[in-house]
Design a protein around this motif. Structure first.
Motif, PDB file in Angstrom:
ATOM      1  N   LEU A 230       1.489  -1.356   0.028  1.00 52.49           N
ATOM      2  CA  LEU A 230      -0.446  -0.286  -0.279  1.00 52.49           C
ATOM      3  C   LEU A 230       0.773   1.242   0.361  1.00 52.49           C
ATOM      4  O   LEU A 230       0.872   2.316  -0.732  1.00 52.49           O
ATOM      5  CB  LEU A 230      -1.101   0.167   1.377  1.00 52.49           C
ATOM      6  CG  LEU A 230      -1.860   0.797   1.402  1.00 52.49           C
ATOM      7  CD1 LEU A 230      -2.555   1.509   0.081  1.00 52.49           C
ATOM      8  CD2 LEU A 230      -2.993   1.111   2.759  1.00 52.49           C
ATOM      9  N   ILE A 231       1.663   1.193   0.673  1.00 55.84           N
ATOM     10  CA  ILE A 231       2.692   2.496   1.136  1.00 55.84           C
ATOM     11  C   ILE A 231       4.109   2.656  -0.255  1.00 55.84           C
ATOM     12  O   ILE A 231       3.983   4.313  -0.728  1.00 55.84           O
ATOM     13  CB  ILE A 231       4.137   2.146   2.691  1.00 55.84           C
ATOM     14  CG1 ILE A 231       2.861   1.985   3.474  1.00 55.84           C
ATOM     15  CG2 ILE A 231       5.026   2.900   2.328  1.00 55.84           C
ATOM     16  CD1 ILE A 231       4.247   1.887   4.332  1.00 55.84           C
ATOM     17  N   GLU A 232       4.289   1.622  -0.996  1.00 55.35           N
ATOM     18  CA  GLU A 232       4.832   1.743  -2.264  1.00 55.35           C
ATOM     19  C   GLU A 232       3.975   2.106  -3.419  1.00 55.35           C
ATOM     20  O   GLU A 232       4.501   3.011  -4.670  1.00 55.35           O
ATOM     21  CB  GLU A 232       5.843   0.148  -2.601  1.00 55.35           C
ATOM     22  CG  GLU A 232       7.372   0.043  -1.829  1.00 55.35           C
ATOM     23  CD  GLU A 232       7.768  -1.084  -2.572  1.00 55.35           C
ATOM     24  OE1 GLU A 232       6.771  -1.927  -2.644  1.00 55.35           O
ATOM     25  OE2 GLU A 232       8.113  -1.840  -1.659  1.00 55.35           O
ATOM     26  N   GLY A 233       2.124   1.443  -2.863  1.00 55.30           N
ATOM     27  CA  GLY A 233       1.199   2.780  -4.006  1.00 55.30           C
ATOM     28  C   GLY A 233       1.418   3.812  -3.971  1.00 55.30           C
ATOM     29  O   GLY A 233       1.053   4.706  -5.127  1.00 55.30           O
ATOM     30  N   ALA A 234       1.170   4.360  -3.106  1.00 55.44           N
ATOM     31  CA  ALA A 234       0.383   5.448  -2.187  1.00 55.44           C
ATOM     32  C   ALA A 234       1.060   6.713  -1.827  1.00 55.44           C
ATOM     33  O   ALA A 234       1.486   7.953  -1.785  1.00 55.44           O
ATOM     34  CB  ALA A 234      -0.771   5.373  -1.299  1.00 55.44           C
ATOM     35  N   ALA A 235       2.691   6.396  -1.234  1.00 56.25           N
ATOM     36  CA  ALA A 235       3.475   7.232  -0.900  1.00 56.25           C
ATOM     37  C   ALA A 235       4.581   7.931  -1.806  1.00 56.25           C
ATOM     38  O   ALA A 235       4.822   7.015  -2.816  1.00 56.25           O
ATOM     39  CB  ALA A 235       4.212   6.393   0.625  1.00 56.25           C
ATOM     40  N   PRO A 236       5.235   8.943  -1.340  1.00 52.73           N
ATOM     41  CA  PRO A 236       5.526   9.634  -2.520  1.00 52.73           C
ATOM     42  C   PRO A 236       7.203   8.980  -2.617  1.00 52.73           C
ATOM     43  O   PRO A 236       7.803   8.543  -1.288  1.00 52.73           O
ATOM     44  CB  PRO A 236       5.373  11.341  -2.178  1.00 52.73           C
ATOM     45  CG  PRO A 236       5.068  11.227  -1.174  1.00 52.73           C
ATOM     46  CD  PRO A 236       4.296   9.866  -0.605  1.00 52.73           C
ATOM     47  N   PRO A 237       7.765   8.808  -3.813  1.00 52.80           N
ATOM     48  CA  PRO A 237       9.539   8.936  -3.451  1.00 52.80           C
ATOM     49  C   PRO A 237      10.277   9.784  -2.725  1.00 52.80           C
ATOM     50  O   PRO A 237       9.817  11.014  -2.669  1.00 52.80           O
ATOM     51  CB  PRO A 237      10.060   8.634  -5.261  1.00 52.80           C
ATOM     52  CG  PRO A 237       8.800   9.606  -5.752  1.00 52.80           C
ATOM     53  CD  PRO A 237       7.654   8.913  -4.565  1.00 52.80           C
ATOM     54  N   PHE A 238      10.639   9.054  -2.018  1.00 51.52           N
ATOM     55  CA  PHE A 238      11.800   9.805  -0.912  1.00 51.52           C
ATOM     56  C   PHE A 238      13.119  10.646  -2.433  1.00 51.52           C
ATOM     57  O   PHE A 238      12.890  10.486  -3.324  1.00 51.52           O
ATOM     58  CB  PHE A 238      13.028   8.709  -0.440  1.00 51.52           C
ATOM     59  CG  PHE A 238      14.074  10.786   0.179  1.00 51.52           C
ATOM     60  CD1 PHE A 238      13.709  10.666   1.469  1.00 51.52           C
ATOM     61  CD2 PHE A 238      15.325  10.119  -0.363  1.00 51.52           C
ATOM     62  CE1 PHE A 238      14.583  11.287   1.706  1.00 51.52           C
ATOM     63  CE2 PHE A 238      16.227  11.660   0.775  1.00 51.52           C
ATOM     64  CZ  PHE A 238      15.788  11.704   1.431  1.00 51.52           C
ATOM     65  N   ASP A 239      12.624  12.329  -1.892  1.00 51.41           N
ATOM     66  CA  ASP A 239      12.810  12.956  -2.537  1.00 51.41           C
ATOM     67  C   ASP A 239      14.334  14.163  -1.798  1.00 51.41           C
ATOM     68  O   ASP A 239      13.443  14.401  -1.259  1.00 51.41           O
ATOM     69  CB  ASP A 239      12.202  14.253  -3.101  1.00 51.41           C
ATOM     70  CG  ASP A 239      12.483  15.499  -4.405  1.00 51.41           C
ATOM     71  OD1 ASP A 239      13.301  15.706  -3.798  1.00 51.41           O
ATOM     72  OD2 ASP A 239      11.640  15.507  -5.223  1.00 51.41           O
ATOM     73  N   GLU A 240      15.500  13.767  -1.960  1.00 48.41           N
ATOM     74  CA  GLU A 240      16.376  14.149  -1.131  1.00 48.41           C
ATOM     75  C   GLU A 240      16.099  16.034  -0.625  1.00 48.41           C
ATOM     76  O   GLU A 240      16.228  16.788   0.345  1.00 48.41           O
ATOM     77  CB  GLU A 240      18.103  14.733  -1.629  1.00 48.41           C
ATOM     78  CG  GLU A 240      18.736  14.924  -0.840  1.00 48.41           C
ATOM     79  CD  GLU A 240      20.462  14.637  -1.248  1.00 48.41           C
ATOM     80  OE1 GLU A 240      21.461  15.085  -0.476  1.00 48.41           O
ATOM     81  OE2 GLU A 240      20.510  14.505  -2.784  1.00 48.41           O
ATOM     82  N   ALA A 241      16.154  16.959  -2.314  1.00 45.41           N
ATOM     83  CA  ALA A 241      15.495  18.310  -1.977  1.00 45.41           C
ATOM     84  C   ALA A 241      14.518  18.860  -1.156  1.00 45.41           C
ATOM     85  O   ALA A 241      14.526  19.559  -0.801  1.00 45.41           O
ATOM     86  CB  ALA A 241      15.377  18.520  -3.777  1.00 45.41           C
ATOM     87  N   GLU A 242      13.499  17.725  -1.216  1.00 44.87           N
ATOM     88  CA  GLU A 242      11.925  17.426   0.124  1.00 44.87           C
ATOM     89  C   GLU A 242      12.568  17.731   1.270  1.00 44.87           C
ATOM     90  O   GLU A 242      11.691  18.257   2.244  1.00 44.87           O
ATOM     91  CB  GLU A 242      10.787  16.829  -0.681  1.00 44.87           C
ATOM     92  CG  GLU A 242      10.716  17.678  -1.964  1.00 44.87           C
ATOM     93  CD  GLU A 242       9.867  18.567  -1.693  1.00 44.87           C
ATOM     94  OE1 GLU A 242       8.524  18.196  -0.830  1.00 44.87           O
ATOM     95  OE2 GLU A 242      10.390  19.660  -2.387  1.00 44.87           O
TER      96      GLU A 242
END
Length: 541
Positions: A230-242
């Protein structure tokens, strides 16, 4: 090495949390895993001979709580880590706010049973206002706790940032099997006990689809597997800048008391937390790799060594290279100082320091020469902003039980006021000194420290005041006119900044209407030099 190379090796961060979330325990375990200490002190064993390395005050050892921030420097994986532990109790929030001005990142500890608590929210708002990157550690998975998806949702809703799990727990409490490393696709198996000094000896099971995991952990893994999907489908990927902008937080799970998950957090701090960046002064932006030294005093601590009645100024190095004995100018006074006995810390353990670089925190013992907010440089006049003092909400008058100890009382209160442990007001019309605090526990700590550190038994008495506002005016005559007319309600604080003491908000409104040329401030910055007229809700709610 060059200054820029040394600066790139630094990681300076604070550990923040609500009381009892396990912050001081995690601090101990980070030091343990980094090889800085050989045995972790038990925070809960209050009568034991061992205490947390970050808790050095006698009252901290008695109560098992942190009431003062402390600084620890360790080296791990060729990285110099400056770790600042902060008080969790809300009564000491001012000290925590000032510490947060000295760090480049924060490690947030959340009790998995209680979720995001009020003090955590308040501290995180300060971090968000400064765009401080935050790494989250969800603690106490070895107990019966809340569902991890609920915790994730709460982090996002309360803190206003995306939570990106780097690991996911398999079970909880008695069925806690370990955590699955989402990025590496493997599970680290939980083993109770806190005698492990490294995660290297933990059992690792590779692969999310490995049948061994399902066979061993049954329903707990089935549930975790569905949540990971569920997380892999819904959560945003890690973004270093963010993450570096303070809009995304990586989330780790574990049990600090069992040394489980500590290694991942320590590695994440080294790999992800930013090195020191530019800092804003009123005059210009100061870069960390500039050749000339500059630093700011963000904390003053009296009597860390009661035998020597010392006062240590904690200085965050903002730029350049510090060398012992170098000539430095104090911007506030214009005076020159040549500190020779500068120290680095492992809490109460000190080591004489020969050099330091931007990002480091150094301790300069002195006798009242340095105050909170003072800037040290190699000659340039700089003033770094953002070191806050909040208007007190509680007041008590203080007198000495033995009149022969009056001098010691004033000395003790002056020093404790200058270090920010309490706010001390001297009424213009005379009478007892007034103590102002954000929380009731501050009064108890001050009374305890007066007795143990200065040999003074103080009597605390109720006060008619419930509010204070620092006062300024564009024209000196307007300020003098107001002070003369309200002499019974005027007092000076430890830096001689005048304040208006009042009993109700109605009294304040009347004063504002009668004296429109006078400004009333709920916040002052260091030295009484800069007043912020409006306190932003998002930063200081």
């Amino acid at each position: 090495m060059s200054i820029s190379t040394e600066v790139a090796r630094r990681r300076t961060f604070a550990i923040i949390s609500h009381p009892d979330a396990g912050k001081t325990t995690l601090t101990e375990k980070l030091l343990l895993f980094a090889g800085a200490i050989q045995i972790a002190g038990s925070v809960k064993a209050r009568k034991a001979s061992r205490h947390a390395s970050s808790d050095w005050m006698e009252i901290e050892k008695q109560r098992g709580i942190s009431v003062a921030s402390s600084v620890m420097q360790v080296e791990y994986r060729d990285t110099v880590i400056n770790l600042l532990d902060t008080p969790g109790h809300q009564d000491f929030s001012e000290d925590t706010y000032r510490v947060l001005t000295a760090v480049d990142a924060a490690l947030m500890v959340i009790d998995a049973a209680n979720g995001v608590e009020p003090q955590t929210i308040r501290l995180l708002q300060v971090c968000r206002a400064r765009n401080t990157p935050i790494i989250t550690f969800v603690n106490k998975l070895d107990r019966e706790v809340r569902e991890p998806l609920d915790l994730l949702s709460e982090i996002e809703s309360h803190l206003g940032m995306d939570a990106v799990p780097f690991a996911w727990p398999v079970g909880m409490g008695k069925s806690f099997g370990g955590v699955f490393d989402i990025r590496r696709g493997r599970m680290r198996v939980f083993k109770a006990g806190s005698d492990r000094l490294s995660d290297q000896h933990d059992e690792i099971i590779e692969g999310l689809d490995n049948p061994e995991i399902a066979n061993r952990f049954g329903a707990a893994f089935t549930q975790a597997r569905g949540e990971i999907d569920l997380i892999e489908g819904a959560a945003p990927p890690f973004d270093e800048a963010e993450f570096l902008a303070g809009r995304q937080t990586p989330v780790f799970f574990g049990s600090a008391i069992n040394n489980f998950g500590v290694q991942e957090v320590l590695d994440a701090l080294v790999d992800m937390a930013p090195p020191p960046g530019p800092r804003h002064a009123l005059q210009r932006e100061v870069r960390p790799d500039e050749p000339k030294f500059s630093g700011v005093v963000f904390k003053v601590q009296a009597n860390m060594d009661p035998a020597h009645r010392d006062r240590v100024a904690f200085v965050r190095v903002c730029s350049g290279r510090f060398e012992r004995g170098m000539r430095l100018k104090v911007a506030r006074t214009g005076k020159e100082t040549r500190p020779n006995n500068v120290v680095s810390f492992l809490s109460q353990r000190r080591e004489l320091l020969e050099e330091a670089y931007a990002g480091d925190v150094i301790g300069i013992p002195n006798h009242g020469v340095l105050q909170l907010g003072d800037v040290l440089s190699e000659g340039e006049n700089l003033q770094f902003t953002g070191l806050p003092f909040f208007a007190p909400e509680l007041f008590q008058a203080v007198e000495v039980a033995d009149p022969l100890r009056t001098k010691q009382l004033r000395t003790g209160l002056t020093q404790l006021g200058e270090e920010g442990a309490i706010q001390v007001f001297r009424p213009v019309a005379g009478g007892s000194l007034l103590l102002g605090a954000v929380g009731q526990l501050q009064f108890e700590v001050v009374a305890h420290r007066l007795k143990t550190e200065y040999g003074v038994t103080a009597r605390m008495m109720p006060s008619r005041y419930s509010m204070a506002r620092w006062i300024t005016a564009d024209e000196p005559r307007d300020l003098k006119k107001f002070m003369d007319a309200n002499m019974q309600h005027i007092a000076y604080d430890v830096v001689e900044a005048p304040a208006f003491l009042i009993g109700s908000s109605a009294q304040l409104r009347v004063a504002q209407e009668l004296y429109p040329n006078v400004q009333f401030h709920a916040l002052r910055e260091h030295g009484g030099q800069v007043f912020q007229k409006k306190v932003g809700d998002s930063a200081f709610a």
